[in-house]
Write a protein that holds these residues in place. Sequence first.
Motif, mmCIF file in Angstrom:
data_model
loop_
_atom_site.group_PDB
_atom_site.id
_atom_site.type_symbol
_atom_site.label_atom_id
_atom_site.label_comp_id
_atom_site.label_asym_id
_atom_site.label_seq_id
_atom_site.Cartn_x
_atom_site.Cartn_y
_atom_site.Cartn_z
ATOM 1 N N LEU A 266 0.703 -1.132 -0.038
ATOM 2 C CA LEU A 266 0.114 -0.341 -0.255
ATOM 3 C C LEU A 266 0.563 1.107 -0.133
ATOM 4 O O LEU A 266 0.072 2.175 -0.239
ATOM 5 N N GLU A 267 1.961 1.534 0.383
ATOM 6 C CA GLU A 267 3.067 2.491 1.108
ATOM 7 C C GLU A 267 3.459 2.931 -0.970
ATOM 8 O O GLU A 267 3.223 3.693 -1.333
ATOM 9 N N ALA A 268 3.736 2.203 -1.318
ATOM 10 C CA ALA A 268 4.259 2.282 -2.602
ATOM 11 C C ALA A 268 2.977 2.305 -3.440
ATOM 12 O O ALA A 268 3.499 2.493 -4.939
ATOM 13 N N LEU B 57 3.833 -9.289 -8.862
ATOM 14 C CA LEU B 57 3.670 -10.928 -9.020
ATOM 15 C C LEU B 57 4.727 -11.685 -9.137
ATOM 16 O O LEU B 57 5.857 -11.215 -8.649
ATOM 17 N N THR B 58 4.238 -13.567 -9.532
ATOM 18 C CA THR B 58 4.989 -14.224 -8.787
ATOM 19 C C THR B 58 6.588 -13.630 -10.113
ATOM 20 O O THR B 58 7.752 -13.855 -9.157
ATOM 21 N N ASP B 59 6.354 -13.339 -10.498
ATOM 22 C CA ASP B 59 7.420 -13.063 -12.018
ATOM 23 C C ASP B 59 8.391 -11.914 -11.717
ATOM 24 O O ASP B 59 8.970 -11.566 -11.982
ATOM 25 N N GLY B 60 8.224 -11.091 -10.543
ATOM 26 C CA GLY B 60 9.046 -10.003 -10.149
ATOM 27 C C GLY B 60 8.227 -9.058 -10.885
ATOM 28 O O GLY B 60 8.905 -7.658 -9.983
ATOM 29 N N SER B 61 6.818 -9.088 -11.472
ATOM 30 C CA SER B 61 6.646 -7.557 -12.261
ATOM 31 C C SER B 61 5.515 -7.066 -11.248
ATOM 32 O O SER B 61 4.930 -7.143 -10.686
ATOM 33 N N ARG B 62 5.588 -5.479 -11.608
ATOM 34 C CA ARG B 62 4.690 -4.982 -10.152
ATOM 35 C C ARG B 62 3.383 -4.236 -11.166
ATOM 36 O O ARG B 62 4.133 -3.624 -12.380
ATOM 37 N N ILE B 63 2.235 -4.088 -10.855
ATOM 38 C CA ILE B 63 1.041 -3.249 -11.018
ATOM 39 C C ILE B 63 0.980 -2.233 -10.149
ATOM 40 O O ILE B 63 0.543 -2.090 -9.259
ATOM 41 N N PRO B 64 0.697 -1.105 -11.009
ATOM 42 C CA PRO B 64 0.832 -0.270 -10.099
ATOM 43 C C PRO B 64 -0.439 -0.017 -9.841
ATOM 44 O O PRO B 64 -1.184 0.104 -10.747
ATOM 45 N N PHE B 65 -0.964 1.110 -8.736
ATOM 46 C CA PHE B 65 -2.780 0.972 -7.995
ATOM 47 C C PHE B 65 -2.536 2.672 -7.616
ATOM 48 O O PHE B 65 -1.961 3.232 -7.014
ATOM 49 N N GLU B 66 -3.793 3.099 -7.592
ATOM 50 C CA GLU B 66 -4.201 4.588 -6.978
ATOM 51 C C GLU B 66 -5.487 3.864 -6.319
ATOM 52 O O GLU B 66 -6.270 3.554 -6.033
ATOM 53 N N VAL B 67 -5.246 4.277 -4.875
ATOM 54 C CA VAL B 67 -5.742 4.974 -3.779
ATOM 55 C C VAL B 67 -5.863 6.529 -2.926
ATOM 56 O O VAL B 67 -5.145 6.860 -3.145
ATOM 57 N N ASP B 68 -7.741 6.472 -2.946
ATOM 58 C CA ASP B 68 -7.543 8.123 -2.339
ATOM 59 C C ASP B 68 -6.822 8.519 -1.745
ATOM 60 O O ASP B 68 -6.135 6.827 -0.070
ATOM 61 N N ARG C 155 -3.653 6.985 3.904
ATOM 62 C CA ARG C 155 -4.046 7.278 5.025
ATOM 63 C C ARG C 155 -4.467 6.139 5.775
ATOM 64 O O ARG C 155 -3.780 6.140 7.055
ATOM 65 N N CYS C 156 -5.612 6.932 6.557
ATOM 66 C CA CYS C 156 -6.629 5.866 7.095
ATOM 67 C C CYS C 156 -5.937 4.211 7.310
ATOM 68 O O CYS C 156 -5.487 3.577 8.518
ATOM 69 N N LEU C 157 -5.345 3.653 6.255
ATOM 70 C CA LEU C 157 -5.356 2.199 6.234
ATOM 71 C C LEU C 157 -4.009 1.935 7.053
ATOM 72 O O LEU C 157 -3.544 1.500 7.782
#
Length: 201
Positions: free
Chosen positions: A145-147, A152-163, A168-170
């Motif tokens: 959540l910080e990043a 994924l298992t193969d090392g690839s990374r999928i970005p996501f956006e959160v309000d 901060r609350c989480l």
Amino acid sequence: MDKFTTITGVAAPMPLINVDTDMIIPKQFLKTIKRSGLGVNLFDEMRYDDDGGEVPDFVLNQPAYRDAQILVAGDNFGCGSSREHAPWALLDFGIRCVIAPSFADIFYNNCFKNGILPIALPQEQVDRIMEDARNGENARITVDLEAQEVWLTDGSRIPFEVDSFKRRCLLEGLDDVGLTLEKAPAIEAFESRMQGERPWV
């Protein structure tokens, strides 16, 4: 509320669309106001047969996914009635994150208030995570959540956006009560001032 920073674990694939809150926790289990104890009835009508036995083909009954912390679902997850018991049941089972192409608004917001991270991603990215999740215990997916990334298992990374406020609350483990308690000094100062200015109130 427990903080959510990073989790790594097995993700359960559930490629069903329009999973409503009655499917997540059927109406007959809404009599309680306790947040605990509902996990055993999560997806009750899909997990158990008419005699109360487990349905072997249901994903959360399969050995690889019994301890899943991540659920990868289809479009419009959490639709239907606005019951808060739905995230309660998911959390009590052990689910801390749900990934889907879209969520019903009330369910989405209820997740954040109960320590669950709902991640909305384009269908093709959900499909990639779903495919990884199908590898069962051989696939360990990380949600950071910080990043704001899914690894994924193969090392690839999928970005996501959160309000930013919900994030901060989480990260800090703040539900509505916790947010109010952050203002405790200001509330106490106001009450003290009002007691002096309006002692009759």
